[in-house]
Every structure is written in structure tokens, then in C-alpha cells.
Design a protein around this motif. Structure first.
Motif, PDB file in Angstrom:
ATOM      1  N   PHE A 154      -8.532  95.749  18.655  1.00 44.35           N
ATOM      2  CA  PHE A 154      -8.996  95.557  17.898  1.00 44.35           C
ATOM      3  C   PHE A 154      -8.771  96.034  15.958  1.00 44.35           C
ATOM      4  CE2 PHE A 154     -12.475  94.786  21.524  1.00 44.35           C
ATOM      5  CZ  PHE A 154     -11.715  93.136  21.599  1.00 44.35           C
ATOM      6  N   VAL A 155      -8.412  95.709  15.364  1.00 44.61           N
ATOM      7  CA  VAL A 155      -9.243  95.993  13.892  1.00 44.61           C
ATOM      8  C   VAL A 155     -10.475  96.177  13.640  1.00 44.61           C
ATOM      9  CG1 VAL A 155      -8.263  96.300  11.462  1.00 44.61           C
ATOM     10  CG2 VAL A 155      -7.327  95.849  13.840  1.00 44.61           C
ATOM     11  N   ALA A 156     -11.276  97.731  13.411  1.00 44.91           N
ATOM     12  CA  ALA A 156     -13.204  97.540  13.222  1.00 44.91           C
ATOM     13  C   ALA A 156     -12.664  98.064  11.544  1.00 44.91           C
ATOM     14  CB  ALA A 156     -13.465  98.385  13.828  1.00 44.91           C
ATOM     15  N   SER A 157     -13.879  97.268  10.818  1.00 42.57           N
ATOM     16  CA  SER A 157     -14.364  98.125   9.374  1.00 42.57           C
ATOM     17  C   SER A 157     -15.843  98.116   9.151  1.00 42.57           C
ATOM     18  CB  SER A 157     -13.263  97.012   8.167  1.00 42.57           C
ATOM     19  OG  SER A 157     -12.796  96.517   8.270  1.00 42.57           O
ATOM     20  N   LEU A 182     -14.716  92.676  12.999  1.00 41.13           N
ATOM     21  CA  LEU A 182     -13.559  92.948  13.720  1.00 41.13           C
ATOM     22  C   LEU A 182     -12.995  92.043  13.464  1.00 41.13           C
ATOM     23  CD1 LEU A 182     -16.085  93.092  16.283  1.00 41.13           C
ATOM     24  CD2 LEU A 182     -15.053  94.784  15.458  1.00 41.13           C
ATOM     25  N   LYS A 183     -11.902  92.327  13.887  1.00 42.37           N
ATOM     26  CA  LYS A 183     -10.082  91.155  13.818  1.00 42.37           C
ATOM     27  C   LYS A 183      -9.850  91.919  15.402  1.00 42.37           C
ATOM     28  CE  LYS A 183     -11.580  89.512   9.453  1.00 42.37           C
ATOM     29  NZ  LYS A 183     -11.052  89.873   8.639  1.00 42.37           N
ATOM     30  N   THR A 184      -8.851  90.677  15.737  1.00 42.64           N
ATOM     31  CA  THR A 184      -7.965  91.545  16.379  1.00 42.64           C
ATOM     32  C   THR A 184      -6.604  92.480  15.874  1.00 42.64           C
ATOM     33  OG1 THR A 184      -6.465  89.293  16.380  1.00 42.64           O
ATOM     34  CG2 THR A 184      -8.902  88.682  17.892  1.00 42.64           C
ATOM     35  N   ALA A 185      -5.688  92.659  17.613  1.00 41.38           N
ATOM     36  CA  ALA A 185      -4.712  92.705  16.400  1.00 41.38           C
ATOM     37  C   ALA A 185      -3.781  91.781  15.696  1.00 41.38           C
ATOM     38  CB  ALA A 185      -3.690  93.779  17.304  1.00 41.38           C
ATOM     39  N   ALA A 186      -3.427  91.247  15.814  1.00 40.44           N
ATOM     40  CA  ALA A 186      -2.786  90.161  14.912  1.00 40.44           C
ATOM     41  C   ALA A 186      -3.373  89.837  13.682  1.00 40.44           C
ATOM     42  CB  ALA A 186      -2.959  88.309  15.940  1.00 40.44           C
ATOM     43  N   GLY A 187      -4.657  90.085  13.081  1.00 47.67           N
ATOM     44  CA  GLY A 187      -5.905  89.726  12.125  1.00 47.67           C
ATOM     45  C   GLY A 187      -6.471  88.599  12.736  1.00 47.67           C
ATOM     46  N   ALA A 188      -6.981  87.877  13.986  1.00 50.60           N
ATOM     47  CA  ALA A 188      -7.717  87.131  13.687  1.00 50.60           C
ATOM     48  C   ALA A 188      -9.102  87.122  13.639  1.00 50.60           C
ATOM     49  CB  ALA A 188      -7.931  86.211  14.874  1.00 50.60           C
ATOM     50  N   LYS A 214     -10.328 100.773  10.469  1.00 51.01           N
ATOM     51  CA  LYS A 214      -9.028 101.778  11.804  1.00 51.01           C
ATOM     52  C   LYS A 214      -8.955 100.716  12.785  1.00 51.01           C
ATOM     53  CE  LYS A 214     -11.990 105.325  11.745  1.00 51.01           C
ATOM     54  NZ  LYS A 214     -12.529 106.582  12.735  1.00 51.01           N
ATOM     55  N   LYS A 215      -8.354 100.930  13.981  1.00 51.48           N
ATOM     56  CA  LYS A 215      -8.021 100.388  15.112  1.00 51.48           C
ATOM     57  C   LYS A 215      -8.023 100.782  16.014  1.00 51.48           C
ATOM     58  CE  LYS A 215      -2.886  98.370  16.130  1.00 51.48           C
ATOM     59  NZ  LYS A 215      -1.668  99.200  15.558  1.00 51.48           N
ATOM     60  N   THR A 216      -9.228  99.879  16.986  1.00 48.66           N
ATOM     61  CA  THR A 216     -10.211 100.576  18.598  1.00 48.66           C
ATOM     62  C   THR A 216      -9.608 101.615  18.797  1.00 48.66           C
ATOM     63  OG1 THR A 216     -10.048  98.296  19.248  1.00 48.66           O
ATOM     64  CG2 THR A 216     -11.727  98.810  17.644  1.00 48.66           C
ATOM     65  N   ALA A 217      -9.758 102.601  19.819  1.00 51.05           N
ATOM     66  CA  ALA A 217      -9.482 103.221  20.652  1.00 51.05           C
ATOM     67  C   ALA A 217      -8.064 102.658  21.476  1.00 51.05           C
ATOM     68  CB  ALA A 217     -10.801 103.860  21.456  1.00 51.05           C
ATOM     69  N   SER A 223     -12.482  95.006  26.639  1.00 46.11           N
ATOM     70  CA  SER A 223     -13.221  95.268  25.739  1.00 46.11           C
ATOM     71  C   SER A 223     -12.643  97.063  25.329  1.00 46.11           C
ATOM     72  CB  SER A 223     -14.650  96.379  27.199  1.00 46.11           C
ATOM     73  OG  SER A 223     -14.908  95.172  27.451  1.00 46.11           O
ATOM     74  N   ASP A 224     -13.445  97.672  24.366  1.00 47.76           N
ATOM     75  CA  ASP A 224     -12.668  98.698  23.283  1.00 47.76           C
ATOM     76  C   ASP A 224     -13.385  99.587  23.128  1.00 47.76           C
ATOM     77  OD1 ASP A 224     -11.193 100.246  22.841  1.00 47.76           O
ATOM     78  OD2 ASP A 224      -9.256  98.864  21.558  1.00 47.76           O
ATOM     79  N   SER A 225     -13.746 100.248  22.160  1.00 48.39           N
ATOM     80  CA  SER A 225     -14.564 100.976  21.270  1.00 48.39           C
ATOM     81  C   SER A 225     -14.234 101.985  20.152  1.00 48.39           C
ATOM     82  CB  SER A 225     -14.771 102.692  22.289  1.00 48.39           C
ATOM     83  OG  SER A 225     -14.042 103.402  22.418  1.00 48.39           O
ATOM     84  N   VAL A 226     -15.042 102.492  19.081  1.00 43.11           N
ATOM     85  CA  VAL A 226     -14.500 102.870  17.850  1.00 43.11           C
ATOM     86  C   VAL A 226     -14.945 104.086  17.349  1.00 43.11           C
ATOM     87  CG1 VAL A 226     -15.310 101.088  16.056  1.00 43.11           C
ATOM     88  CG2 VAL A 226     -13.201 102.186  15.720  1.00 43.11           C
ATOM     89  N   VAL A 227     -14.838 105.356  16.561  1.00 41.57           N
ATOM     90  CA  VAL A 227     -16.383 105.623  15.631  1.00 41.57           C
ATOM     91  C   VAL A 227     -15.622 105.809  14.348  1.00 41.57           C
ATOM     92  CG1 VAL A 227     -16.712 107.934  15.415  1.00 41.57           C
ATOM     93  CG2 VAL A 227     -15.776 107.006  18.198  1.00 41.57           C
ATOM     94  N   PHE A 228     -16.867 105.416  13.515  1.00 34.01           N
ATOM     95  CA  PHE A 228     -16.829 106.251  12.463  1.00 34.01           C
ATOM     96  C   PHE A 228     -17.147 107.225  11.527  1.00 34.01           C
ATOM     97  CE2 PHE A 228     -16.090 101.623  12.767  1.00 34.01           C
ATOM     98  CZ  PHE A 228     -14.823 101.717  11.844  1.00 34.01           C
ATOM     99  N   ASN A 229     -17.053 108.164  11.027  1.00 33.07           N
ATOM    100  CA  ASN A 229     -16.867 109.845  10.963  1.00 33.07           C
ATOM    101  C   ASN A 229     -17.603 108.976   8.639  1.00 33.07           C
ATOM    102  OD1 ASN A 229     -16.118 111.596  12.282  1.00 33.07           O
ATOM    103  ND2 ASN A 229     -14.210 110.656  11.968  1.00 33.07           N
TER     104      ASN A 229
END
Lengths: 147, 398
Positions: A49-52, A72-78, A42-45, A138-144
Motif C-alpha cells: 500500500f501507499v499510506a499517508s 490507504l491506496k494500493t500501489a496502483a493508486g486505488a 510512504k510505501k508500506t513495508a 497484510s502490511d505495516s508502516v511506521v510514521f515518524n
């Protein structure tokens, strides 16, 4: 003789009908649409980034210390390199934290970070929060995770 | 025979009726996960290269029952961990050379734990064994005296397993970094190499005892026979058939009462630490559980990261990734196994409750913790439900 067979047939028919009704009711009922979002990518908050997040060995085993991979990838996929990652979490419905304190232990290249020391001691709904700091910000992400 | 009767029969069959217990698929899955036959085989302990060496286990068993392994020669591990009492002593607080502040823990399946003691202040079975040996309230010995004793009584057996004993001719009779002032002074006066020699013998004593303890495993009970029959679709016969009350208790345990969130798996424990609001005992020193154990296990020279570990450091992930702080570990204690619990009152880390009725009443009421936050919430169980939970817990004993 014949009449007994008729009754048995009738009985079987009725049973089949009942099964049918139950099945229809079951299939048309709304299915726990309110459950947490279980996606592993998913996208971070703030969309930086896109985080898996995946178990490194593919399967989750309750009660065992396991390592996971956070990619972790950037929105552009890097791939995102050199990120500083903090891990926290717990069980929102039991209001307790994680039974261990997982850490990002290794960078494996291509934006992949090993998150070691993850343990789920009970079945139910778990959450893992990642704080991510990298060149892009800096960003954050939550996985369930539901066991 | 009427059509109506057949319809009724069909409906009953659909509901899984015919007098058999009714469990949902989810319930059946949970029940199967609690049965003893799902207990995996014991993993090797790479931190103890003698863990599965029969001669080490045999020496360990001798030491476990040997009252010579104490100051004054009156207390052994088995004084408190009684072989015919599930390796516990039925007391609210254990009594060795003195009276301790905690209840003796039963030992079935103990080798499967990641943490030892109610608060987990040791991280291996062999490091655990070294603690009561020097605790002034338990065996009250000191490691120099133990090394001399081993050499005198079991020298040959020891050397066949662990190799040559060090030369102890210049070592003081009594010395330990944890003992009396005189013992500490004697320890500090020893050259580092001699301290090391004695620590090595001491660690090996722990490793032998641990090898013995690995053989102590839980036994099948009525619940297991029932669970296996349920899983295989066989009709539970004889004592494997649970009564309606026991079944209600089981359903509560894995359902509304939430017991299975912590008491899970075939040992009925998640091996983790929780504050469940169990009150402290008047007159005992303050006891904050896990929160104070963290520094103790980190400081233990016999912990997994110390030099007495065999194998490599990859075995030390529990220690490395343990929760070190935070409100959740205040007055948190290790979830005990419930196997055999009905036959060994009293309950909890300092014997706070003398019956299972009291335990279940505690969970039903769920009082707030004196310190920290209790994870359990009031269940407001009826008298019938409380009795059913107790009836179910008893199926884990017979």
C-alpha cells in the motif's frame, strides 16, 4: 573626532566579517542528516500500500487528544476499503509507548480512515506503527513525528 | 580605545554577551512554553452543566469546607486540602478519619487535568469529589446520609441550582453500595429508582464541589516574570532576574537533565503517567499505580460513560482511548505540577522524599523500579548541578 568614527567603522566592519564567517560555517555544516524520515506519505513495508498520515485539523497540538487521517491506496493508486487497522507506537529515545491508545474509529471513504485518540504529551521524536490488513494482504508502516 | 577592544566588543555582542543570560532559540522557545502566561483559559466541562454556574460553585465551596460532610462530623475536604497550604497538608500520607496510603495532592489548576488522583482512577473533577466522601479513611460517609444531610442543611440552595430534591422519606439513613455490610445491605434493599435518586443527588454534590475547584488556579512566580521578560526581550529587573545558579538549573531542567520531557507546559506537567522508580514505602499496602486504576475508572458508575454525565459522549475520549494495559503503566503515577513544590514538602505519591535535594538526588541516581521499568536514566549530576536544579525549582514558588 574623525579618528573615533574610523574606529567605529572598523569595528562595524569586523563585526560584519564575523557574522559572515559564522554564517558560512553554519550553512556548510552537515545538517542532522541522521534524523528520522519525517515524510507523511510512504510505501508500506512490503510495498502493498501507499499510506499517508495527516492531522485531521492540519496542526499538531502537544498535549491534546487529536484525530488524524490515515489514507490507504494500493500501489496502483486505488483506495483501500475495509481495512483492519491496528495502532501502536511510542518514543524510541525514551523507550516508552504512547500515552493513549489510538484506534481507527471511522471509515470516511476514498481510502481514508480516522485514527482518533492520538496524543503527544512531550516534545521529541514519536513513532506510530500501523498494522494494515485488507483484501490485498497484510502490511505495516511506521510514521515518524517530531515535535 | 584600541581596535582590539572594539573587536572584543563586537564578538561579545555577537554572543549575546554584555552580562545577559545566554539561551539558544530552542531554549528560549521551551522557556516561553513553561511561562504561566501561556496557560490557556479553562475549557468548559460539558460533562458538568453546573461547572460554571456561580451558585453551584458557592455551594461547592461551602461543602468543601464543611466537616458535616463526614461520618462523625470531623473531616472535610479542607482538612487535607488546606486553603492556606496550597490545598495540601504537608504530610507524607494524608490523615482523615484514618491514615491513608497516599500524599494529599495540591489543587492549583486541578480542573485542567484529564485524570484525577496519583493513579488517575477518576476521569472528572466531579467524579473525583465523590471518592473521599465515601472512603472509610477519609470522610467515611455514605451517599444516603449525604443526601439526607443536603436536604436538611442546604435543601433550598440545592434546589435553586439542581431542581427538586427527591422524596427521601422512605430512604434509609445510611446506605451505599461501597459502605459497611449494613450499608450495603440497606442499599441493596432499596428500589432501583430510589438508588437512582440518591446517586443523582450524590453526583450533584460532586458537580457543585467541582464548580468551586475550577477557581483554584496557579499564581505567577519569579520564574514567570523572568520568562516573560526573556520572551519580550526586556531585561529582567529586580527579583525577575535569575541568579547564575538558577539559570544553570533552568538550563539543566530543559536540557541535560530532561526534566521538561515530563514536567512540561505552563503547569510543568504532561498530565500523563510514568514510572520514575520512586520506591514504595515500607509498611503501606502494595501500590502499583496506574495499572490498577484502569479497571477502577472503568467500573466507576460516575465515569464519563455513565448516566450521570451531562452533555454527550464526545467528551469521553480520554476514557475511550486510555492505555489499558502494558508494562509502561506498572507503578506509573501522574506527573505532578512543580509550581509551588518548593514550599510544600514532602514529595511523591506517598511522601517518599522529604526535601527537593532528595528528589534531585533520586533523578541523578535513577534507581531501577521495584516493579515495572523506570523511564528515567541516571544523570550523574555534580553537587553543583544538583544544587542548581533545586535553586531553579524554588523560582517556581516565590
Amino acid at each position: 573626532m574623525a579618528s573615533i568614527w574610523r574606529y567605529i567603522l572598523a569595528g562595524l566592519g569586523l563585526a560584519a566579517l564575523l557574522v559572515g564567517i559564522v554564517a558560512v560555517v553554519y550553512l556548510t555544516l552537515p545538517h542532522s542528516a541522521s534524523g528520522p524520515d519525517l515524510s507523511r506519505s510512504k510505501k508500506t513495508a512490503n510495498g502493498l500500500f501507499v499510506a499517508s498520515f495527516e492531522p485531521e485539523r492540519g496542526v499538531i497540538r502537544q498535549g491534546e487528544l487529536q484525530s488524524w487521517l490515515l489514507t490507504l491506496k494500493t500501489a496502483a493508486g486505488a483506495p483501500v476499503e475495509g481495512a483492519a487497522i491496528t495502532v501502536s507506537g511510542g518514543m524510541p529515545q525514551h523507550n516508552h509507548g504512547l500515552p493513549t491508545s489510538p484506534q481507527a474509529t471511522d471509515y470516511l471513504g476514498e481510502g481514508r480512515y480516522r485514527i482518533d485518540g492520538v496524543k503527544f504529551t512531550m516534545s521529541g521524536w514519536w513513532q506510530l506503527h500501523f498494522g494494515i490488513s485488507a483484501a490485498a494482504g497484510s502490511d505495516s508502516v511506521v510514521f515518524n513525528i517530531v515535535l | 580605545m584600541s581596535v582590539a577592544c572594539l573587536v572584543a566588543l563586537a564578538a561579545l555582542a555577537l554572543l549575546g554577551g554584555c552580562g545577559e543570560p545566554q539561551f539558544s532559540d530552542a531554549e528560549k522557545k521551551t522557556i516561553a512554553s513553561l511561562a504561566l502566561n501561556t496557560l490557556p483559559s479553562l475549557k468548559p466541562d460539558t460533562t458538568n452543566q453546573y461547572a460554571d454556574v456561580p451558585a453551584a460553585a458557592a455551594l461547592g465551596s461551602t461543602l468543601f469546607f464543611d466537616a458535616g460532610m463526614s461520618r462523625g462530623g470531623t473531616v472535610s475536604c479542607s482538612t487535607c486540602h488546606k486553603i492556606d497550604r496550597q490545598f495540601q497538608d504537608d504530610l507524607p500520607q494524608a490523615v482523615g478519619v484514618g491514615r491513608t496510603n497516599r500524599r494529599t495532592m495540591p489543587l492549583a489548576g486541578v480542573a485542567r487535568n484529564p485524570w484525577f488522583f496519583w493513579d488517575g482512577r477518576r476521569d472528572s473533577l466531579w467524579a473525583q469529589a465523590l471518592t473521599p466522601l465515601e472512603n472509610p479513611l477519609e470522610q467515611a460517609g455514605n451517599r444516603a446520609a449525604f443526601a439526607h444531610y443536603i436536604k436538611k442543611r442546604f435543601g433550598e440552595r440545592y434546589e435553586r441550582i439542581f431542581g427538586r430534591l427527591p422524596d427521601l422519606s422512605t430512604a434509609p439513613a445510611n446506605a451505599s453500595p461501597l459502605g459497611s455490610d449494613a450499608e450495603k445491605a440497606a442499599w441493596n434493599a432499596m428500589p432501583a429508582s430510589q438508588q437512582d435518586d440518591i446517586n443523582r443527588v450524590y453526583a450533584n454534590i460532586g458537580k457543585a464541589i467541582a464548580a468551586f475547584e475550577r477557581s483554584i488556579e496557579p499564581e505567577q512566580t519569579r520564574f514567570d516574570r523572568f520568562a516573560i521578560d526573556l520572551a519580550t526581550g526586556a531585561k529582567p529587573e529586580g527579583d525577575a532576574a535569575l541568579s547564575p545558579e538558577e539559570i544553570l538549573g533552568l538550563k539543566l531542567f530543559i536540557g541535560k537533565a530532561n526534566c521538561v520531557t515530563c514536567h512540561n507546559g505552563p503547569r510543568f506537567t504532561d498530565g500523563a503517567f510514568h514510572n520514575t522508580g520512586v520506591p514504595p514505602v515500607d509498611g503501606l499496602p502494595p501500590d502499583r499505580g496506574r495499572v490498577d486504576a484502569v479497571a477502577q475508572v472503568q467500573a466507576d458508575p460516575f465515569n464519563c460513560l455513565g448516566k450521570f454525565r451531562d452533555g454527550d459522549e464526545s467528551a469521553c475520549r480520554e476514557l475511550r482511548f486510555m492505555v489499558k494495559d502494558g508494562p509502561q503503566i506498572m507503578r506509573a503515577y501522574k506527573t505532578p505540577s512543580l509550581r509551588g513544590a518548593a514550599d510544600r514538602p514532602p514529595y511523591m505519591h506517598a511522601g517518599q522524599f522529604s526535601t527537593l535535594d532528595e528528589v534531585v538526588a533520586h533523578y541523578s541516581k535513577a534507581p531501577p523500579s521495584v516493579e515495572g521499568v523506570s523511564e528515567v536514566h541516571p544523570l550523574d549530576l555534580s553537587d553543583r548541578e544538583r544544587a542548581a536544579l533545586v535553586a531553579f525549582l524554588k523560582t517556581l514558588s516565590d
